[in-house]
Design a protein around this motif. Structure first.
Motif, PDB file in Angstrom:
ATOM      1  N   PRO A 133     -20.156  18.645  23.304  1.00  0.00           N
ATOM      2  CA  PRO A 133     -18.488  18.817  22.813  1.00  0.00           C
ATOM      3  C   PRO A 133     -18.585  18.512  21.392  1.00  0.00           C
ATOM      4  CG  PRO A 133     -18.579  17.786  24.949  1.00  0.00           C
ATOM      5  CD  PRO A 133     -20.186  17.695  24.596  1.00  0.00           C
ATOM      6  N   GLY A 134     -17.809  19.278  20.506  1.00  0.00           N
ATOM      7  CA  GLY A 134     -17.703  19.110  19.090  1.00  0.00           C
ATOM      8  C   GLY A 134     -18.964  19.624  18.439  1.00  0.00           C
ATOM      9  N   HIS A 135     -19.722  20.445  18.999  1.00  0.00           N
ATOM     10  CA  HIS A 135     -20.907  21.002  18.482  1.00  0.00           C
ATOM     11  C   HIS A 135     -20.447  22.163  17.478  1.00  0.00           C
ATOM     12  CE1 HIS A 135     -24.397  23.525  17.366  1.00  0.00           C
ATOM     13  NE2 HIS A 135     -25.062  22.292  17.622  1.00  0.00           N
ATOM     14  N   PRO A 136     -20.438  22.238  16.149  1.00  0.00           N
ATOM     15  CA  PRO A 136     -19.750  23.121  15.367  1.00  0.00           C
ATOM     16  C   PRO A 136     -19.971  24.748  15.631  1.00  0.00           C
ATOM     17  CG  PRO A 136     -21.472  21.969  14.026  1.00  0.00           C
ATOM     18  CD  PRO A 136     -21.266  21.158  15.397  1.00  0.00           C
ATOM     19  N   MET A 137     -21.283  24.899  15.795  1.00  0.00           N
ATOM     20  CA  MET A 137     -21.581  26.338  15.739  1.00  0.00           C
ATOM     21  C   MET A 137     -21.030  26.756  17.441  1.00  0.00           C
ATOM     22  SD  MET A 137     -25.122  28.439  15.385  1.00  0.00           S
ATOM     23  CE  MET A 137     -26.068  27.635  17.017  1.00  0.00           C
ATOM     24  N   ALA A 138     -21.213  25.990  18.290  1.00  0.00           N
ATOM     25  CA  ALA A 138     -20.943  26.358  19.827  1.00  0.00           C
ATOM     26  C   ALA A 138     -19.231  26.488  19.791  1.00  0.00           C
ATOM     27  CB  ALA A 138     -21.446  25.350  20.727  1.00  0.00           C
ATOM     28  N   ASP A 139     -18.660  25.237  19.185  1.00  0.00           N
ATOM     29  CA  ASP A 139     -17.113  25.491  19.398  1.00  0.00           C
ATOM     30  C   ASP A 139     -16.594  26.593  18.649  1.00  0.00           C
ATOM     31  OD1 ASP A 139     -17.424  23.281  20.807  1.00  0.00           O
ATOM     32  OD2 ASP A 139     -16.315  22.077  19.574  1.00  0.00           O
ATOM     33  N   ARG A 140     -17.177  27.014  17.376  1.00  0.00           N
ATOM     34  CA  ARG A 140     -16.411  28.092  16.393  1.00  0.00           C
ATOM     35  C   ARG A 140     -16.754  29.253  17.228  1.00  0.00           C
ATOM     36  NH1 ARG A 140     -13.944  30.996  14.996  1.00  0.00           N
ATOM     37  NH2 ARG A 140     -13.646  31.646  12.780  1.00  0.00           N
ATOM     38  N   ALA A 193     -29.993  22.242  17.928  1.00  0.00           N
ATOM     39  CA  ALA A 193     -29.455  23.576  18.734  1.00  0.00           C
ATOM     40  C   ALA A 193     -28.387  23.488  19.531  1.00  0.00           C
ATOM     41  CB  ALA A 193     -30.867  23.908  19.432  1.00  0.00           C
ATOM     42  N   PRO A 194     -27.852  24.456  19.848  1.00  0.00           N
ATOM     43  CA  PRO A 194     -26.658  24.517  20.460  1.00  0.00           C
ATOM     44  C   PRO A 194     -26.851  24.368  21.976  1.00  0.00           C
ATOM     45  CG  PRO A 194     -26.816  26.788  19.977  1.00  0.00           C
ATOM     46  CD  PRO A 194     -27.875  25.918  19.316  1.00  0.00           C
ATOM     47  N   SER A 232     -26.013  12.970  25.195  1.00  0.00           N
ATOM     48  CA  SER A 232     -24.755  12.495  24.545  1.00  0.00           C
ATOM     49  C   SER A 232     -23.479  13.278  24.932  1.00  0.00           C
ATOM     50  CB  SER A 232     -24.923  12.316  23.238  1.00  0.00           C
ATOM     51  OG  SER A 232     -25.227  13.294  22.498  1.00  0.00           O
ATOM     52  N   ALA A 233     -22.462  12.777  24.678  1.00  0.00           N
ATOM     53  CA  ALA A 233     -21.352  13.791  24.857  1.00  0.00           C
ATOM     54  C   ALA A 233     -20.099  13.117  23.704  1.00  0.00           C
ATOM     55  CB  ALA A 233     -20.703  13.469  26.113  1.00  0.00           C
ATOM     56  N   ALA A 234     -19.994  14.308  22.677  1.00  0.00           N
ATOM     57  CA  ALA A 234     -19.069  13.823  21.411  1.00  0.00           C
ATOM     58  C   ALA A 234     -18.336  15.085  21.043  1.00  0.00           C
ATOM     59  CB  ALA A 234     -19.773  13.294  20.337  1.00  0.00           C
ATOM     60  N   THR A 247     -19.939  12.559  15.136  1.00  0.00           N
ATOM     61  CA  THR A 247     -20.303  13.744  14.587  1.00  0.00           C
ATOM     62  C   THR A 247     -21.945  14.049  14.768  1.00  0.00           C
ATOM     63  OG1 THR A 247     -18.811  13.166  12.903  1.00  0.00           O
ATOM     64  CG2 THR A 247     -20.496  14.849  12.464  1.00  0.00           C
ATOM     65  N   ALA A 248     -22.045  15.195  15.474  1.00  0.00           N
ATOM     66  CA  ALA A 248     -23.349  15.673  15.760  1.00  0.00           C
ATOM     67  C   ALA A 248     -24.053  16.111  14.449  1.00  0.00           C
ATOM     68  CB  ALA A 248     -23.587  16.710  16.512  1.00  0.00           C
ATOM     69  N   PRO A 249     -25.423  15.698  14.116  1.00  0.00           N
ATOM     70  CA  PRO A 249     -25.902  16.014  12.926  1.00  0.00           C
ATOM     71  C   PRO A 249     -26.256  17.597  13.022  1.00  0.00           C
ATOM     72  CG  PRO A 249     -27.647  14.866  14.411  1.00  0.00           C
ATOM     73  CD  PRO A 249     -26.170  14.902  15.013  1.00  0.00           C
ATOM     74  N   THR A 250     -25.952  18.234  11.747  1.00  0.00           N
ATOM     75  CA  THR A 250     -25.975  19.477  11.618  1.00  0.00           C
ATOM     76  C   THR A 250     -26.567  20.053  10.327  1.00  0.00           C
ATOM     77  OG1 THR A 250     -23.835  19.498  10.574  1.00  0.00           O
ATOM     78  CG2 THR A 250     -23.629  19.896  12.854  1.00  0.00           C
ATOM     79  N   THR A 251     -26.944  21.301  10.163  1.00  0.00           N
ATOM     80  CA  THR A 251     -27.541  21.812   9.148  1.00  0.00           C
ATOM     81  C   THR A 251     -26.418  22.906   8.694  1.00  0.00           C
ATOM     82  OG1 THR A 251     -28.611  23.204  10.299  1.00  0.00           O
ATOM     83  CG2 THR A 251     -29.889  21.252   9.879  1.00  0.00           C
ATOM     84  N   PRO A 252     -26.421  23.388   7.441  1.00  0.00           N
ATOM     85  CA  PRO A 252     -25.687  24.469   6.919  1.00  0.00           C
ATOM     86  C   PRO A 252     -25.687  25.555   7.819  1.00  0.00           C
ATOM     87  CG  PRO A 252     -26.935  23.472   5.010  1.00  0.00           C
ATOM     88  CD  PRO A 252     -27.642  22.793   6.358  1.00  0.00           C
ATOM     89  N   GLU A 253     -26.846  25.908   8.361  1.00  0.00           N
ATOM     90  CA  GLU A 253     -27.018  26.798   9.399  1.00  0.00           C
ATOM     91  C   GLU A 253     -25.929  27.039  10.399  1.00  0.00           C
ATOM     92  OE1 GLU A 253     -29.963  28.691  12.613  1.00  0.00           O
ATOM     93  OE2 GLU A 253     -30.998  27.813  10.986  1.00  0.00           O
ATOM     94  N   GLU A 254     -25.674  25.667  11.199  1.00  0.00           N
ATOM     95  CA  GLU A 254     -25.053  25.699  12.124  1.00  0.00           C
ATOM     96  C   GLU A 254     -23.424  24.955  11.865  1.00  0.00           C
ATOM     97  OE1 GLU A 254     -27.729  22.564  14.007  1.00  0.00           O
ATOM     98  OE2 GLU A 254     -28.004  23.998  15.554  1.00  0.00           O
TER      99      GLU A 254
END
Length: 454
Positions: free
Chosen positions: A358-365, A420-421, A426-428, A444-451
């Motif tokens: 939950p809160g993953h920027p790519m999956a949530d978007r 990766a999504p 964990s659950a955040a 906040t899950a660590p991300t890269t510009p790609e995600e």
């Protein structure tokens, strides 16, 4: 009806040793095919190899059969476990590191009597005073709560989270701004004219619904740049569909091991037991036509990204994904992830489950809908069981507070790695339910510009 006949008509519960579970296979397949919520992680293709390679001696299968003898519930459970370090040991849903849904296989016709039978059986034959069901679909949790209430057992929701999914649009309506628009270079022929009384049925473009036109244009430019960087000929191929499933699985394992998961020791290929499980499960799924291995291939056949999907019932689960990190600047993982969503209408499935934090920027978007999953505690016996359920929320809140203060004091930086999504343990953000009140904590899950920018 006589008392004896009434008793005979009740569902029958049983705890089955996991090792000789092969005798269940036919009934297991039948239940998996008609289950209220599709769950391949508890199905006969994935759970047996997980038990062989990743399970312990204490794992058993909780089963319930209806009055006709048909299997109506199946759930792997493990006894004598300490849920998140709580002092009273519990029977819990058994899960492993590659397992991302805890909902049991439940027949649509299983009523509250079926759950009541399951709870009574665990209370009678199990070792532990309470039960913890993890990653459970909220509607199934409500049934367990109702069944427990009928027998005077206490329950409490310890966690609640929202996972990104996409549900099929039942209307079939196309995107409001364009009937079909692909974020990558896939030519689509559109008829210029057609009779008014025979409208063309365009498929829903779920990507266009989620991303503005400017962003889709940018992604098409990224696709062209990636194509140039690999020497041309970039294409998406389902290796499982092309009869190259084993090759696709090995390619995924190689890409994952060469990336950040390989560097921090989390890659499947670095653990013999996990590799054996993964390969065996993929072969079983492929034999049933339930495996998809989407690969983004360069013109020379080399893989730039791989995404492993599992199709169970009406749901597509995004299980695993990896990409060649030397091409990270051109977002190969994101492009392949979008291609998977673009193909969703062609699968005939009703749901895409990202299996993401939950809160993953790519999956949530990219995915507008949410699937509510809860962790439910149930007292099996009075005394210690009731005490554990009643005090667990407060104890967990204390444990989380201590952990948060420790991390803040030590100022631990987030690891610089690509997420990766797909799900992790964990659950955040997570909502911890304490009686009638709830407190939300985010991480906040660590991300890269790609995600970070789908």
């Amino acid at each position: 009806m006589s008392p004896s006949a009434s008793h005979a008509a009740r569902p029958a519960g049983q705890l089955v040793d996991a090792s000789p579970a092969g005798g269940l296979v036919a009934d297991w397949h039948d239940l998996a095919a008609r289950a209220r919520h599709a769950n391949p992680f508890h199905g006969p293709d994935m759970l047996p190899p997980a038990l062989r390679h990743l399970g312990g001696d204490d794992v058993r299968l909780l089963t319930v059969r209806d009055d006709a003898g048909r299997l109506a519930l199946l759930l792997p459970v493990a006894g004598r476990r300490r849920h998140r370090r709580l002092p009273v040991r519990a029977t819990t849903t058994w899960q492993h590191t590659q397992h991302f849904l805890g909902t049991p296989l439940v027949a649509p016709e299983l009523g509250l009597d079926g759950w009541r039978t399951a709870l009574e059986h665990l209370a009678r034959d199990g070792e532990d005073p309470w039960l913890v069901l993890t990653s459970l679909d909220a509607d199934v949790a409500r049934d367990v709560e109702a069944a427990a209430a009928r027998t005077g057992r206490s329950t409490c929701r310890l966690d609640s989270l929202q996972r990104a999914v996409t549900r099929r649009d039942p209307t079939g309506a196309p995107s409001p701004d364009h009937p079909v628009d692909h974020p990558v270079d896939h030519p689509v022929d559109h008829p210029v004219d057609h009779p008014v009384d025979h409208p063309v049925d365009y498929p829903v473009d779920y990507v266009a619904r989620q991303l503005p036109g400017k962003r889709r244009k940018e992604l098409r430019r990224v696709w062209r740049r990636l194509d140039e960087s690999v020497g041309g000929g970039l294409q998406v191929v389902d290796l499982a569909e092309a009869g190259r499933a084993d090759e696709g699985v090995e390619t995924f394992l190689r890409l994952e091991a060469a990336g950040w998961k390989g560097a921090d020791g989390g890659a499947i290929a670095h653990h013999a037991d996990q590799r054996a499980f993964f390969v065996e499960a993929c072969r079983a799924l492929h034999a049933r036509g339930a495996l998809s291995v989407l690969a983004l291939l360069a013109g020379d056949g080399s893989a730039v990204a791989v995404l492993v999907d599992v199709r169970e019932g009406d749901t597509v689960f995004t299980w695993k994904t990896a990409y060649d990190e030397q091409h990270a600047a051109h977002s190969p993982g994101l492009l392949l992830y979008i291609e998977q969503l673009r193909r969703f209408p062609d699968t005939g499935a009703a749901l895409v489950d990202t299996c993401a934090d939950p809160g993953h920027p790519m999956a949530d978007r990219l995915h507008p809908d949410r699937r509510e999953l809860v962790t439910l505690a149930v007292a099996l016996r009075p005394g210690a069981g009731e005490w554990a359920v009643r005090t667990a929320p407060r104890l967990l809140e204390t444990v989380d507070g201590v952990r948060h203060r420790w991390r803040a004091r030590h100022d631990r930086p987030a690891p610089d790695r690509t997420r990766a999504p797909t799900a992790t343990t964990s659950a955040a953000p997570r909502t911890t339910v304490t009686g009638t009140a709830s407190t939300a904590s985010t991480a906040t899950a660590p991300t890269t510009p790609e995600e970070a920018r789908p």
